[in-house]
Enzyme design. Sequence first.
Site, short mmCIF file in Angstrom:
data_model
loop_
_atom_site.label_atom_id
_atom_site.label_comp_id
_atom_site.label_asym_id
_atom_site.label_seq_id
_atom_site.Cartn_x
_atom_site.Cartn_y
_atom_site.Cartn_z
N ASN A 210 0.70 -0.56 0.27
CA ASN A 210 -0.04 -0.21 0.54
C ASN A 210 0.82 1.34 -0.01
O ASN A 210 1.50 1.50 0.66
CB ASN A 210 -0.94 -0.26 1.19
N HIS A 247 -4.82 10.01 -1.87
CA HIS A 247 -5.11 11.44 -0.92
C HIS A 247 -5.28 12.33 -2.38
O HIS A 247 -3.88 11.98 -2.54
CB HIS A 247 -4.63 11.43 0.62
N GLU A 276 -7.84 4.31 0.57
CA GLU A 276 -7.62 5.42 1.41
C GLU A 276 -7.83 6.72 0.70
O GLU A 276 -7.59 8.01 0.87
CB GLU A 276 -6.47 5.76 2.17
N ASP A 278 -9.39 9.88 -0.37
CA ASP A 278 -10.20 10.82 0.00
C ASP A 278 -9.80 12.57 -0.60
O ASP A 278 -9.08 12.70 -1.49
CB ASP A 278 -10.47 11.62 1.39
C1 GLA Z 1 -1.43 6.83 5.29
C2 GLA Z 1 -1.85 5.39 6.18
C3 GLA Z 1 -3.59 6.08 7.41
C4 GLA Z 1 -3.09 7.42 8.50
C5 GLA Z 1 -3.08 8.12 6.84
C6 GLA Z 1 -3.37 9.98 7.63
O1 GLA Z 1 -2.35 6.82 4.66
O2 GLA Z 1 -1.77 4.74 5.67
O3 GLA Z 1 -3.26 5.02 8.27
O4 GLA Z 1 -2.78 7.26 9.09
O5 GLA Z 1 -2.05 8.32 6.79
O6 GLA Z 1 -4.92 9.54 8.55
#
Ligand code: GLA
Length: 483
Positions: A210, A247, A276, A278
Site C-alpha cells: 500500500n 489522497h 484511502e 479522499d
Molecule cells: C496514511 C496511512 C493511514 C493514515 C493516513 C492519515 O495514508 O496509511 O493509515 O495514517 O496516512 O490518516
Amino acid sequence: MRESRIRRRAGLRAVLAGGAVLLVGAGLSLALTATANAATTLGASAAATGRYFGTAVNSGKLNDSTYSTILAREFNMVTPENEMKWDATEPSRGTFTFGNADAIVSRATSIGARMRGHTLVWHSQLPSWVSSVSSASDLTTVMHNHINGVMSHYKGKIYAWDVVNEAFADGSSGLRSSIWTQRLGNNTGWIEDAFRTARAADPAAKLCYNDYNTDNWTDAKTQGVYNMVRDFKARGVPIDCVGFQSHFNSASPVPASYQTTLSNFAALGVDVQITELDIEGSGTTQANNYRTVVNACMAVARCAGITVWGIRDPDSWRASGTPLLFDGSGNKKPAYDAVLTALNNGTPPPTTNPPTTTRPSTAPPTTSPPTTAPPTSAPPTGQPGTCAATYRLVNSWPGGFQAEVTVQNNGATTINGWTVPLGLPAGVSIVNMWNAVGSGTSGSINATNANYNGTIAGNGSTTFGFVANGSSTPAPTVGCHTP
Ligand code: GLA
C-alpha cells in the site's frame, strides 16, 4: 496520531471528463435490466459488480449514532484507521493489545462487512522500542513476531492485509530511508520477507503493498513500486494486491493516467484496491473528481474495491478540506451521488472475451488410425457438438458472490449456440449476468449464449459470469446442451 506530510504536486491536472465513461460496448452485454443494478447504497452497488465499498473506521466513534447508522447502511468493507497499527497492537515488545481493533472487527461482523487489515510493517506510528532495535537479526525477529502475533489473532477474519505501507520515497530515490532500510538493507529483501511471513501466518488473507503518490503512471515512485511488484510476481513472492491510497487535493490532483496506472498494475496479475480515498473540495468539482476515480476502478476488471478514508467530513484526517462523501450532519454530498451513480453504471469485473488462444491440444494418438472403412450412413443431425460447463466461484462476501462458468466445446465440430441449465440453490438470486442471457434470476433457469458468443470452435471455450445475492455454498449446478 496523524501525519501532516505534503503530497507532492503530481504533474498535469487531471482531465476530468464530465460524462461517465460508456463501458457497456460491443463484447459485453448486460443480460438483465439496468434497474436490477440500481442499488441505493454504496456497498450494495459495488457488490453488484463483485466489488466492495469500504471506509476507515475509528473505534472511538462506534457509539456515535449518526456515524454508526451510515456505517451500517453504506459500507461493506472496513479498515481500522489507527487501531491495527504497530503502536496500537504491540506497544511494548511481545505485549499485544487488540481491544480497540477487536471492537471494530466485531462491529464489521455485525453489519456484514469484511475487513482490510492496516498495517503490519510501516515506518510511522511505530513505537519507539522498535526504532531502537540495533541489529538486523533482532529487527528481523521483531518483524516476524509482530506479523505473526497480529495476523494469528485475526486469522481468517481479514480479507486483505496491507503487509507493508509506504516503503517507497517520493521522487526517484527508491526506498524511503527508515529503520527498516537502515537495519535490514536498502533493497526490497525485507519487504519480501514480510510478505512471505504474512502468507504463512494467514494463507487465506490477500496480501497487499500500500502506498500514496503512486497514482500517476509516469512518476518514478509509481515505477519503483511497479518494478518491485513485477519482480515479486516473477519470482513467486506472495503478493496478491496493490493498494493506492489516493489522497487527492489541488496540490495532488487525480492524474489523467489514473486508470492506466490501475490497469497496468492489474496486468501484473494482482488485484488493485483504492484504499484511502479522499478528495478535498466541494460541490460539483469534488463530485466530478470522485466520479473519475470510481469510473477508473469500474473500468479495470481487477479493481476489487474502493475504501474512503472516513465517513463524514469532520471524521477526516484532513477535515478542513471537506474531502469525504457525507457532511458533518451525515447528509449525502454531491460527491456521494456521483459515486453511487458511477458504481451503478459500472461494468461487472470479468469483461471476458472469448479466448483468442486455442486450448492446448491433447497429445496426438500414437496408435495408427483405424483401418475400417468410414461409415456410409449420414452423420446424425441435430447433434452439432457436445458441450460441458464448469462452475467457478470468483469471489464471495457476506450475502453475495460472483461466479464464472466456462462453456467448453468437447467436440471437434463448431457449435452454434449453447444453453447452460443453471440450478440456483434456495435463497440465491442473480442480480447481474454478462456474456449470457438468463431466463430468470432464481431456481432452475437457463443461461443462453449472448448474440456474439454462441459460436464455439471445436475444442474451444467461452465464459459467462454473474453476481448473485445469497450464499455461495452450496454451489449452483451447471449443465450444458446445444444449441
Ligand atoms: C496514511 C496511512 C493511514 C493514515 C493516513 C492519515 O495514508 O496509511 O493509515 O495514517 O496516512 O490518516
